[in-house]
Scaffold this motif. Structure first.
Motif, PDB file in Angstrom:
ATOM      1  N   UNK A  42     -33.700  22.061   8.535  1.00 22.11           N
ATOM      2  CA  UNK A  42     -32.902  22.269   9.733  1.00 22.11           C
ATOM      3  C   UNK A  42     -31.434  22.047   9.422  1.00 22.11           C
ATOM      4  N   UNK A  43     -30.572  22.773  10.095  1.00 19.58           N
ATOM      5  CA  UNK A  43     -29.135  22.648   9.873  1.00 19.58           C
ATOM      6  C   UNK A  43     -28.438  22.308  11.176  1.00 19.58           C
ATOM      7  N   UNK A  44     -27.295  21.660  11.086  1.00 23.51           N
ATOM      8  CA  UNK A  44     -26.535  21.281  12.272  1.00 23.51           C
ATOM      9  C   UNK A  44     -25.907  22.506  12.907  1.00 23.51           C
ATOM     10  N   UNK A  45     -25.901  22.542  14.230  1.00 25.87           N
ATOM     11  CA  UNK A  45     -25.347  23.691  14.949  1.00 25.87           C
ATOM     12  C   UNK A  45     -23.841  23.570  15.112  1.00 25.87           C
ATOM     13  N   UNK A  46     -23.284  22.368  14.976  1.00 26.05           N
ATOM     14  CA  UNK A  46     -21.845  22.185  15.014  1.00 26.05           C
ATOM     15  C   UNK A  46     -21.508  20.930  14.238  1.00 26.05           C
ATOM     16  N   UNK A  47     -20.208  20.679  14.086  1.00 24.65           N
ATOM     17  CA  UNK A  47     -19.793  19.575  13.219  1.00 24.65           C
ATOM     18  C   UNK A  47     -20.188  18.206  13.758  1.00 24.65           C
ATOM     19  N   UNK A  48     -20.459  18.096  15.056  1.00 25.94           N
ATOM     20  CA  UNK A  48     -20.826  16.810  15.646  1.00 25.94           C
ATOM     21  C   UNK A  48     -22.317  16.712  15.920  1.00 25.94           C
ATOM     22  N   UNK A  49     -23.122  17.469  15.174  1.00 27.67           N
ATOM     23  CA  UNK A  49     -24.579  17.366  15.225  1.00 27.67           C
ATOM     24  C   UNK A  49     -25.111  17.302  13.801  1.00 27.67           C
ATOM     25  N   UNK A  50     -25.895  16.272  13.504  1.00 29.19           N
ATOM     26  CA  UNK A  50     -26.495  16.127  12.177  1.00 29.19           C
ATOM     27  C   UNK A  50     -28.010  16.158  12.321  1.00 29.19           C
ATOM     28  N   UNK A  51     -28.680  16.936  11.459  1.00 26.94           N
ATOM     29  CA  UNK A  51     -30.126  17.134  11.547  1.00 26.94           C
ATOM     30  C   UNK A  51     -30.780  16.824  10.206  1.00 26.94           C
ATOM     31  N   UNK A  52     -31.928  16.175  10.248  1.00 30.58           N
ATOM     32  CA  UNK A  52     -32.690  15.889   9.031  1.00 30.58           C
ATOM     33  C   UNK A  52     -34.179  15.893   9.366  1.00 30.58           C
ATOM     34  N   UNK A  53     -35.017  16.226   8.368  1.00 28.18           N
ATOM     35  CA  UNK A  53     -36.461  16.230   8.544  1.00 28.18           C
ATOM     36  C   UNK A  53     -37.084  15.234   7.573  1.00 28.18           C
ATOM     37  N   UNK A  55     -40.954  13.003   6.515  1.00 27.49           N
ATOM     38  CA  UNK A  55     -42.413  13.031   6.677  1.00 27.49           C
ATOM     39  C   UNK A  55     -42.839  12.106   7.815  1.00 27.49           C
ATOM     40  N   UNK A  56     -43.893  12.468   8.499  1.00 29.46           N
ATOM     41  CA  UNK A  56     -44.482  11.602   9.509  1.00 29.46           C
ATOM     42  C   UNK A  56     -45.511  10.685   8.848  1.00 29.46           C
ATOM     43  N   UNK A  57     -45.787   9.565   9.464  1.00 30.37           N
ATOM     44  CA  UNK A  57     -46.850   8.692   8.954  1.00 30.37           C
ATOM     45  C   UNK A  57     -48.217   9.299   9.250  1.00 30.37           C
ATOM     46  N   UNK A  58     -48.240  10.345  10.047  1.00 26.86           N
ATOM     47  CA  UNK A  58     -49.483  11.056  10.341  1.00 26.86           C
ATOM     48  C   UNK A  58     -49.639  12.203   9.341  1.00 26.86           C
ATOM     49  N   UNK A  59     -50.780  12.297   8.718  1.00 27.15           N
ATOM     50  CA  UNK A  59     -51.008  13.280   7.659  1.00 27.15           C
ATOM     51  C   UNK A  59     -50.718  14.697   8.126  1.00 27.15           C
ATOM     52  N   UNK A  60     -49.956  15.440   7.318  1.00 33.93           N
ATOM     53  CA  UNK A  60     -49.687  16.841   7.587  1.00 33.93           C
ATOM     54  C   UNK A  60     -48.646  17.092   8.649  1.00 33.93           C
ATOM     55  N   UNK A  61     -47.955  16.046   9.121  1.00 33.89           N
ATOM     56  CA  UNK A  61     -46.973  16.216  10.180  1.00 33.89           C
ATOM     57  C   UNK A  61     -45.588  15.798   9.687  1.00 33.89           C
ATOM     58  N   UNK A  62     -44.568  16.164  10.457  1.00 35.82           N
ATOM     59  CA  UNK A  62     -43.192  15.840  10.093  1.00 35.82           C
ATOM     60  C   UNK A  62     -42.414  15.448  11.349  1.00 35.82           C
ATOM     61  N   UNK A  63     -41.226  14.895  11.116  1.00 35.73           N
ATOM     62  CA  UNK A  63     -40.352  14.500  12.227  1.00 35.73           C
ATOM     63  C   UNK A  63     -38.960  15.055  11.980  1.00 35.73           C
ATOM     64  N   UNK A  64     -38.418  15.726  12.972  1.00 33.95           N
ATOM     65  CA  UNK A  64     -37.053  16.228  12.893  1.00 33.95           C
ATOM     66  C   UNK A  64     -36.143  15.288  13.674  1.00 33.95           C
ATOM     67  N   UNK A  65     -35.160  14.723  12.969  1.00 35.50           N
ATOM     68  CA  UNK A  65     -34.201  13.811  13.576  1.00 35.50           C
ATOM     69  C   UNK A  65     -32.884  14.536  13.823  1.00 35.50           C
ATOM     70  N   UNK A  66     -32.422  14.498  15.055  1.00 33.46           N
ATOM     71  CA  UNK A  66     -31.170  15.152  15.411  1.00 33.46           C
ATOM     72  C   UNK A  66     -30.225  14.127  16.028  1.00 33.46           C
ATOM     73  N   UNK A  67     -29.073  13.950  15.419  1.00 33.15           N
ATOM     74  CA  UNK A  67     -28.066  13.017  15.916  1.00 33.15           C
ATOM     75  C   UNK A  67     -26.911  13.815  16.502  1.00 33.15           C
ATOM     76  N   UNK A  68     -26.682  13.640  17.815  1.00 30.23           N
ATOM     77  CA  UNK A  68     -25.688  14.452  18.524  1.00 30.23           C
ATOM     78  C   UNK A  68     -24.645  13.560  19.176  1.00 30.23           C
ATOM     79  N   UNK A  69     -23.371  13.855  18.944  1.00 29.72           N
ATOM     80  CA  UNK A  69     -22.296  13.030  19.484  1.00 29.72           C
ATOM     81  C   UNK A  69     -22.287  13.040  21.005  1.00 29.72           C
ATOM     82  N   UNK A  70     -22.553  14.170  21.602  1.00 22.99           N
ATOM     83  CA  UNK A  70     -22.448  14.287  23.052  1.00 22.99           C
ATOM     84  C   UNK A  70     -23.731  13.895  23.767  1.00 22.99           C
TER      85      UNK A  70
END
Length: 376
Positions: A42-53, A55-70
């Motif tokens: 995943x990529x940030x949509x603007x300079x004040x949004x940071x995104x990262x993926x 692994x989840x502790x649940x097998x076969x799953x993931x978590x997308x973390x999005x940090x947004x200033x606003x």
């Protein structure tokens, strides 16, 4: 079947399906949470949004973390096909069924936690991705304040009059101050008394207890309303108490020379080594004061006594008047007597009108309305 049971069954069914699909798509080794989020697809949509993926502790799953200033942080739990099965964000920061939580939603780098067994106390924690240092300033969303104990706390602005500050200990939120409206929010944390101003979002702080030579202070809650406090000071010159609003502005005070104030404050034992402050808001003379001891003087410090009048200038005996079965001094001496209250259920009148008038001029509307216990 109840709504709760139905939702719980549906969620666990989704988890089971996602786990089966994920087992065919991704290796099950990547289960442990990483110390910090690593940027994923995943990529940030603007300079004040940071995104990262991560692994989840649940097998076969993931978590997308999005940090947004606003808008603040958001975490999305996804199955092996990328379908979102659970979400937490600033407004709803915990999902017990999914085992995910966001803490520190009011700081620049929040923390994401996830768990399978043992509940949140056995959670794996991951820091959200950081945004550029200049993010948030142009939006007016976050402001950092350095407190008297040296720690820095970020205040997040949701809207006018709505601010939030979170205090952390070892990465866990231990205190939250949040304003929604005209009232300031205050509390005690990390040995400090902290106040969040709802009009400006400013975070003020002071140590709960201080000492300077033979002078000691302590901040205690007020009975007059949220956001108010009383600062107690004790020194060889005698005790002093100050009632303050949410900006720490002094609204009323009492001391050794003037131990009673029309606002409902009174010092008992003002000329002794163990003075106490009484606070009373309603019910008249039949309602007891809420008592608080002043901080004791440090060892080696003594309380100065009130000078006695000389023999050549004898003090005149005060004149008295009788009210019912109670004898009350007249004139200025009456300020030390119990305060009589009168009025209807819509008003509250205090003896010592000067103090009450000053308090009203300062903007206090916190003296609770009540029916008088006695009528004169």
């Amino acid at each position: 079947m109840s709504t709760y049971t139905s939702r719980r069954a549906t969620f666990h069914a989704a988890i089971a399906t996602a786990a089966l699909a994920g087992a065919l798509l991704t290796p099950s080794a990547a289960l442990a949470a990483t110390p910090g989020a690593t940027p994923g697809a995943a990529t940030a949509t603007d300079k004040c949004t940071a995104v990262a993926t991560i692994p989840s502790v649940r097998a076969g799953m993931s978590v997308t973390l999005t940090n947004r200033a606003k808008l603040g942080p958001k975490a999305e739990l996804k199955d092996g096909k990328g379908k979102i099965v659970a979400t937490v964000d600033k407004a709803h920061n915990k999902d017990m069924q999914a085992g995910i939580e966001i803490t520190g939603t009011g700081v620049a780098v929040p923390t994401f936690s996830q768990w399978l067994k043992g509940g949140e106390h056995a959670a794996k924690s991951t820091a959200f991705p950081k945004m550029p240092t200049d993010c948030g300033k142009d939006l007016g969303g976050d402001t950092s304040y350095k407190l008297v104990n040296g720690e820095t706390v970020t205040v997040h602005k949701f809207s006018r009059g709505h601010y939030r500050a979170e205090f952390l200990t070892d990465g866990h939120v231990v205190k939250i101050l949040e304003t929604q409206g005209a009232e300031a929010e205050a509390g005690y944390v990390h040995g400090m008394y902290v106040v969040l101003d709802s009009s400006t979002g400013k975070l003020s702080s002071e140590f709960v207890r201080t000492r300077s030579g033979c002078k000691v202070t302590e901040t205690v809650p007020s009975v007059f309303g949220l956001g108010l406090s009383v600062k107690l000071t004790n020194s060889p010159a005698g005790p002093k108490a100050q009632l303050r609003d949410g900006t720490l502005k002094v609204l009323a005070s009492v001391d050794r020379a003037h131990p009673v104030d029309g606002s409902g404050l009174k010092i008992f034992g003002a000329n002794t080594a163990t003075p106490k402050l009484g606070q009373r808001t309603q019910g008249g003379v039949n309602t007891p004061y809420k008592m608080t001891e002043f901080p004791s003087l440090p060892e080696g410090c003594t309380t100065a006594t009130t000078p006695a009048k000389t023999a050549t200038t004898p003090a005149p005996a005060p004149s008295v008047q009788t009210a019912g079965n109670q004898t009350v001094p007249k004139g200025g001496v009456a300020a030390g007597a119990e305060l009589k209250e009168q009025g209807t259920d819509k008003t509250a009148l205090y003896a010592g009108g000067t103090g009450a008038a000053a308090l009203g001029a300062a903007g206090i509307t916190l003296l609770r309305r009540r029916r008088a216990a006695t009528r004169i």
